[in-house]
Design a protein around this motif. Structure first.
Motif, PDB file in Angstrom:
ATOM      1  N   ALA A  49       0.814  -1.209   0.000  1.00 49.95           N
ATOM      2  CA  ALA A  49       0.000   0.000   0.000  1.00 49.95           C
ATOM      3  C   ALA A  49       0.845   1.256   0.000  1.00 49.95           C
ATOM      4  N   GLY A  50       2.147   1.131   0.166  1.00 51.93           N
ATOM      5  CA  GLY A  50       2.999   2.316   0.144  1.00 51.93           C
ATOM      6  C   GLY A  50       4.148   2.200   1.115  1.00 51.93           C
ATOM      7  N   GLU A  51       5.152   3.032   0.884  1.00 50.53           N
ATOM      8  CA  GLU A  51       6.346   3.015   1.717  1.00 50.53           C
ATOM      9  C   GLU A  51       6.233   4.039   2.841  1.00 50.53           C
ATOM     10  N   VAL A  52       6.819   3.674   3.991  1.00 52.15           N
ATOM     11  CA  VAL A  52       6.901   4.557   5.145  1.00 52.15           C
ATOM     12  C   VAL A  52       8.366   4.682   5.523  1.00 52.15           C
ATOM     13  N   ASN A  53       8.879   5.890   5.621  1.00 46.77           N
ATOM     14  CA  ASN A  53      10.254   6.064   6.062  1.00 46.77           C
ATOM     15  C   ASN A  53      10.330   5.762   7.550  1.00 46.77           C
ATOM     16  N   ALA A  54      11.177   4.848   7.930  1.00 37.74           N
ATOM     17  CA  ALA A  54      11.329   4.454   9.334  1.00 37.74           C
ATOM     18  C   ALA A  54      12.793   4.572   9.704  1.00 37.74           C
ATOM     19  N   GLY A  55      13.247   5.797   9.938  1.00 39.48           N
ATOM     20  CA  GLY A  55      14.653   6.001  10.257  1.00 39.48           C
ATOM     21  C   GLY A  55      15.503   5.635   9.072  1.00 39.48           C
ATOM     22  N   SER A  56      16.444   4.737   9.274  1.00 46.60           N
ATOM     23  CA  SER A  56      17.333   4.316   8.212  1.00 46.60           C
ATOM     24  C   SER A  56      16.801   3.095   7.473  1.00 46.60           C
ATOM     25  N   ALA A  57      15.606   2.640   7.813  1.00 43.36           N
ATOM     26  CA  ALA A  57      15.011   1.497   7.137  1.00 43.36           C
ATOM     27  C   ALA A  57      13.836   1.958   6.291  1.00 43.36           C
ATOM     28  N   VAL A  58      13.400   1.095   5.393  1.00 46.37           N
ATOM     29  CA  VAL A  58      12.228   1.387   4.571  1.00 46.37           C
ATOM     30  C   VAL A  58      11.137   0.394   4.935  1.00 46.37           C
ATOM     31  N   ALA A  59       9.971   0.908   5.308  1.00 42.25           N
ATOM     32  CA  ALA A  59       8.844   0.071   5.686  1.00 42.25           C
ATOM     33  C   ALA A  59       7.778   0.149   4.610  1.00 42.25           C
ATOM     34  N   VAL A  60       7.333  -0.991   4.139  1.00 46.44           N
ATOM     35  CA  VAL A  60       6.288  -1.076   3.137  1.00 46.44           C
ATOM     36  C   VAL A  60       5.036  -1.635   3.796  1.00 46.44           C
ATOM     37  N   ASP A  61       3.948  -0.865   3.751  1.00 47.60           N
ATOM     38  CA  ASP A  61       2.677  -1.314   4.298  1.00 47.60           C
ATOM     39  C   ASP A  61       1.876  -2.047   3.238  1.00 47.60           C
ATOM     40  N   GLY A  62       1.208  -3.118   3.643  1.00 46.68           N
ATOM     41  CA  GLY A  62       0.403  -3.885   2.709  1.00 46.68           C
ATOM     42  C   GLY A  62      -0.740  -4.586   3.407  1.00 46.68           C
ATOM     43  N   ARG A  63      -1.515  -5.315   2.635  1.00 46.82           N
ATOM     44  CA  ARG A  63      -2.632  -6.096   3.163  1.00 46.82           C
ATOM     45  C   ARG A  63      -2.620  -7.472   2.511  1.00 46.82           C
ATOM     46  N   LEU A  64      -3.067  -8.453   3.251  1.00 43.03           N
ATOM     47  CA  LEU A  64      -3.249  -9.795   2.722  1.00 43.03           C
ATOM     48  C   LEU A  64      -4.563 -10.342   3.241  1.00 43.03           C
ATOM     49  N   GLN A  65      -5.013 -11.420   2.652  1.00 42.93           N
ATOM     50  CA  GLN A  65      -6.302 -12.002   3.024  1.00 42.93           C
ATOM     51  C   GLN A  65      -6.085 -13.332   3.731  1.00 42.93           C
ATOM     52  N   VAL A  66      -6.722 -13.497   4.873  1.00 44.59           N
ATOM     53  CA  VAL A  66      -6.757 -14.779   5.571  1.00 44.59           C
ATOM     54  C   VAL A  66      -8.218 -15.079   5.862  1.00 44.59           C
ATOM     55  N   ASP A  67      -8.765 -16.107   5.217  1.00 46.50           N
ATOM     56  CA  ASP A  67     -10.183 -16.451   5.371  1.00 46.50           C
ATOM     57  C   ASP A  67     -11.074 -15.244   5.104  1.00 46.50           C
ATOM     58  N   SER A  68     -10.774 -14.526   4.043  1.00 48.03           N
ATOM     59  CA  SER A  68     -11.546 -13.355   3.592  1.00 48.03           C
ATOM     60  C   SER A  68     -11.445 -12.162   4.534  1.00 48.03           C
ATOM     61  N   VAL A  69     -10.555 -12.206   5.495  1.00 46.30           N
ATOM     62  CA  VAL A  69     -10.330 -11.081   6.406  1.00 46.30           C
ATOM     63  C   VAL A  69      -9.058 -10.358   5.982  1.00 46.30           C
ATOM     64  N   GLY A  70      -9.159  -9.046   5.785  1.00 47.70           N
ATOM     65  CA  GLY A  70      -7.993  -8.271   5.396  1.00 47.70           C
ATOM     66  C   GLY A  70      -7.075  -8.025   6.580  1.00 47.70           C
ATOM     67  N   ILE A  71      -5.834  -8.452   6.452  1.00 46.41           N
ATOM     68  CA  ILE A  71      -4.833  -8.319   7.507  1.00 46.41           C
ATOM     69  C   ILE A  71      -3.793  -7.285   7.073  1.00 46.41           C
ATOM     70  N   ALA A  72      -3.632  -6.233   7.881  1.00 50.61           N
ATOM     71  CA  ALA A  72      -2.627  -5.210   7.595  1.00 50.61           C
ATOM     72  C   ALA A  72      -1.266  -5.662   8.116  1.00 50.61           C
ATOM     73  N   TYR A  73      -0.226  -5.404   7.320  1.00 54.18           N
ATOM     74  CA  TYR A  73       1.118  -5.752   7.770  1.00 54.18           C
ATOM     75  C   TYR A  73       2.096  -4.657   7.367  1.00 54.18           C
ATOM     76  N   ARG A  74       3.228  -4.663   8.009  1.00 53.11           N
ATOM     77  CA  ARG A  74       4.321  -3.752   7.672  1.00 53.11           C
ATOM     78  C   ARG A  74       5.591  -4.573   7.505  1.00 53.11           C
ATOM     79  N   ARG A  75       6.259  -4.354   6.394  1.00 55.34           N
ATOM     80  CA  ARG A  75       7.482  -5.096   6.050  1.00 55.34           C
ATOM     81  C   ARG A  75       8.634  -4.109   6.053  1.00 55.34           C
ATOM     82  N   ILE A  76       9.609  -4.306   6.928  1.00 56.79           N
ATOM     83  CA  ILE A  76      10.711  -3.360   7.099  1.00 56.79           C
ATOM     84  C   ILE A  76      12.012  -4.002   6.623  1.00 56.79           C
ATOM     85  N   ALA A  77      12.634  -3.357   5.655  1.00 56.13           N
ATOM     86  CA  ALA A  77      13.927  -3.817   5.145  1.00 56.13           C
ATOM     87  C   ALA A  77      15.033  -2.997   5.788  1.00 56.13           C
TER      88      ALA A  77
END
Length: 279
Positions: free
Chosen positions: A5-33
């Motif tokens: 869903a988009g990138e978030v600056n998190a200090g010196s890391a890059v966080a990408v926000d997204g969503r996935l589906q588990v049993d038709s329920v949207g789950i928000a997650y953040r992936r930080i590299a």
């Protein structure tokens, strides 16, 4: 299916926000590299990934800067996600049942890891998230390289029920504070409160699973925890074959808020050791 869903600056890391589906329920997650850009660690695959599971009234944002700190210190990707009804994830209409943590550990968490392509997780859980992490490892539904738990529950203590009753007496103030982090703060609070204060939930107990956890386990708990005693630490350390524990002075239930640098240090050392042993 997940989607960024988009990138978030998190200090010196890059966080990408997204969503996935588990049993038709949207789950928000953040992936930080780590390292300010996508690195060789991103995308899971054959690299260890830190996976963070929040507390009973928690969310991605309530981890504060700990995910970013761990990504930078450990040079590993970090995933944090909101369980259904928390943070920015979709609510589900059902009330919690006695086995809500077991379902999260044996159904939802494996589905999240599979959807994100994570084969070698290192689990970090706080409170309810800590218990879910222990259940996942002890039941065999997930095979983590290590499990670090902050303020875990392995059985129900009187102090925990008393603490929840006390916070229920301030529910409107608590719900108002949760609104900064949750799309459905009243639902999150009431569903959590109702299951924990159900009389039959006093019999909830995951101690029989602890002996089946064969990976390294780190247990951290504050001496001033309002919801648990040092019996939680000693029980896990004595039951899980490869567990170590620390009781922290001047620290309450939210240890990463009360002792942020100390908690980050313990976790970074533990994660780095698990990653090295698993490589």
């Amino acid at each position: 299916m997940s989607s960024a869903a988009g990138e978030v600056n998190a200090g010196s890391a890059v966080a990408v926000d997204g969503r996935l589906q588990v049993d038709s329920v949207g789950i928000a997650y953040r992936r930080i590299a780590p390292g300010g850009a996508n690195s060789r660690h991103s995308g899971g695959g054959n690299s260890p990934v830190i996976v963070m599971l929040h507390e009973g009234l928690g969310s991605i944002t309530q981890w504060r800067d700990l995910p970013d700190v761990l990504a930078r210190r450990c040079r590993l990707e970090v995933i944090a996600y909101d369980r259904s009804g928390y943070g920015r994830s979709d609510p589900v209409p059902e009330a919690y049942s006695d086995g809500f943590m077991e379902r999260e550990a044996t159904e939802v968490l494996p589905a999240v890891l599979d959807e994100l392509g994570i084969r070698y997780p290192i689990l970090i859980g706080h409170s309810d998230g800590a218990s879910i992490s222990l259940i996942a490892a002890g039941s065999g539904s997930v095979a983590p390289l290590g499990v670090a738990v902050i303020a875990p529950h392995s059985f129900i203590e009187d102090i925990c029920i008393d603490g929840i009753r006390a916070i229920d007496g301030q529910r409107e103030q608590v719900i108002s504070g949760l609104a900064r982090h949750h799309d459905h703060p009243r639902l999150a609070f009431e569903r959590w409160r109702d299951v924990w204060l159900t009389p039959r939930f006093r019999h909830w107990d995951i101690r029989p699973l602890l002996a089946g956890i064969d990976c390294p386990v780190l247990v951290l708990q504050g001496e001033g925890d309002q919801y648990g005693t040092e019996a939680q630490v000693s029980t896990i350390v004595q039951s899980a074959p490869n567990a170590t524990g620390h009781l922290l002075a001047d620290c309450g239930h939210v240890a990463h808020r009360d002792q942020p640098e100390r908690i980050a240090g313990y976790l970074a050392d533990f994660v780095s050791g698990c990653a090295a042993a698993g490589s």
